[in-house]
Design a protein around this motif. Structure first.
Motif, PDB file in Angstrom:
ATOM      1  N   ARG A 155      11.495  -7.172  -3.473  1.00 57.40           N
ATOM      2  CA  ARG A 155      10.436  -8.144  -3.772  1.00 57.40           C
ATOM      3  C   ARG A 155       9.360  -8.160  -2.697  1.00 57.40           C
ATOM      4  O   ARG A 155       8.175  -8.361  -2.995  1.00 57.40           O
ATOM      5  N   ALA A 156       9.763  -7.952  -1.449  1.00 52.06           N
ATOM      6  CA  ALA A 156       8.771  -7.874  -0.377  1.00 52.06           C
ATOM      7  C   ALA A 156       7.881  -6.645  -0.558  1.00 52.06           C
ATOM      8  O   ALA A 156       6.654  -6.714  -0.376  1.00 52.06           O
ATOM      9  N   LEU A 157       8.480  -5.525  -0.922  1.00 48.29           N
ATOM     10  CA  LEU A 157       7.701  -4.306  -1.176  1.00 48.29           C
ATOM     11  C   LEU A 157       6.798  -4.471  -2.392  1.00 48.29           C
ATOM     12  O   LEU A 157       5.645  -4.029  -2.397  1.00 48.29           O
ATOM     13  N   SER A 158       7.331  -5.099  -3.443  1.00 46.37           N
ATOM     14  CA  SER A 158       6.533  -5.331  -4.645  1.00 46.37           C
ATOM     15  C   SER A 158       5.339  -6.224  -4.329  1.00 46.37           C
ATOM     16  O   SER A 158       4.212  -5.949  -4.754  1.00 46.37           O
ATOM     17  N   GLY A 159       5.585  -7.300  -3.566  1.00 44.83           N
ATOM     18  CA  GLY A 159       4.485  -8.183  -3.173  1.00 44.83           C
ATOM     19  C   GLY A 159       3.471  -7.472  -2.301  1.00 44.83           C
ATOM     20  O   GLY A 159       2.255  -7.662  -2.447  1.00 44.83           O
ATOM     21  N   LEU A 160       3.953  -6.620  -1.387  1.00 41.21           N
ATOM     22  CA  LEU A 160       3.047  -5.870  -0.510  1.00 41.21           C
ATOM     23  C   LEU A 160       2.170  -4.923  -1.316  1.00 41.21           C
ATOM     24  O   LEU A 160       0.994  -4.711  -0.988  1.00 41.21           O
ATOM     25  N   SER A 161       2.727  -4.353  -2.377  1.00 39.07           N
ATOM     26  CA  SER A 161       1.940  -3.436  -3.208  1.00 39.07           C
ATOM     27  C   SER A 161       0.776  -4.163  -3.882  1.00 39.07           C
ATOM     28  O   SER A 161      -0.283  -3.573  -4.106  1.00 39.07           O
ATOM     29  N   LEU A 162       0.957  -5.440  -4.192  1.00 35.06           N
ATOM     30  CA  LEU A 162      -0.123  -6.199  -4.819  1.00 35.06           C
ATOM     31  C   LEU A 162      -1.279  -6.412  -3.855  1.00 35.06           C
ATOM     32  O   LEU A 162      -2.424  -6.582  -4.273  1.00 35.06           O
TER      33      LEU A 162
END
Length: 258
Positions: A155-162
């Protein structure tokens, strides 16, 4: 007073994150740019809830003497129930779009289509079978702890991608969150969370932690490559596709090496 206002903004951002990406009961708050400014920061904490519940279930199921199949079935259901299946929906929509082999514009239209195609059903079925099978191979609390931290990491990586990646379109839930986010603060906080999570995983099990981090990194690279090449950028569905693929890769690698 300014400190109180900042605290209220953070609280409202957390409520919006949990209301959007989980089925956990939350009070109602107004969705506006100010209240959504830090929402992505709290996205990984939903993963912490899922990871905590899965580790607790592993301990409880062992105390009660349940077999590996039932243990894995409930462990598989926990993230689906907590998230409400929002990320699985993105995974299924992406499978439909990619399997269509249509031009980019048509693929983006398929992502928005509320109907479920055959490729989505097939891909989702294979995904759940592989996930369930891998979970049955996890025999220790250390393995479940690694997977638990994996829910935070994905989820941290997914949020960072945004924050870092370009959007394929200027509409939809992802664009709403990314355009409202305080990008610098969000990027720094998510980066710190990724680092802390990585250290925790290596501390739990050095070999397993490094392997799962490597798996997550490869999937993150693959997510960016597919998104840019086939869709011109990321969307909410593609972010869900990444999250589910990342978690599947980590649980499979954990099953192999733990």
């Amino acid at each position: 007073m300014p400190e109180r206002k900042d605290s209220m903004t953070l609280l409202k951002s957390m409520i919006i994150a949990f209301s959007t990406y989980s089925k956990l009961p939350m009070p109602r708050v107004e969705w506006n740019e100010k209240n959504m400014k830090y929402s992505l920061i709290f996205f990984p904490f939903i993963g912490a809830v899922i990871g905590g519940l899965m580790c607790s279930w592993w301990q409880l199921s062992n105390i009660l003497g349940f077999g590996s199949a039932f243990q894995a079935a409930v462990a598989l259901a926990i993230p689906v129930f907590i998230s409400g299946g929002i990320h699985l929906d993105g995974f299924a929509d992406t499978a439909d779009a990619r399997s269509s082999y249509q031009p980019r514009e048509r693929k983006l239209e398929i992502l928005k289509d509320p109907h479920t195609g055959a490729f989505a059903v097939i891909s989702l079925s294979i995904y759940l079978i592989l996930y369930f099978g891998a979970l049955t191979e996890l025999r220790s609390l250390r393995a479940y702890l690694l997977i638990g931290f994996g829910f935070i990491l994905s989820r941290a990586l997914s949020g960072l991608s945004l924050v870092l990646f370009r959007s394929a379109k200027k509409e939809g839930l992802l664009y709403t969150f990314s355009s409202s986010a305080h990008r610098k603060v969000t990027g720094v906080v998510l980066g710190i969370l990724i680092l802390v999570c990585a250290c925790a995983m290596v501390y739990v099990d050095r070999k397993g932690g490094i392997t799962l981090l490597f798996a997550a990194g490869i999937v993150f690279w693959y997510y960016r490559r597919v998104s840019y090449k086939e869709f011109g950028g990321i969307t909410g569905d593609l972010a869900g596709f990444f999250l589910q693929l990342c978690e599947l890769a980590m649980v499979i690698f954990a099953a192999v090496i733990m």
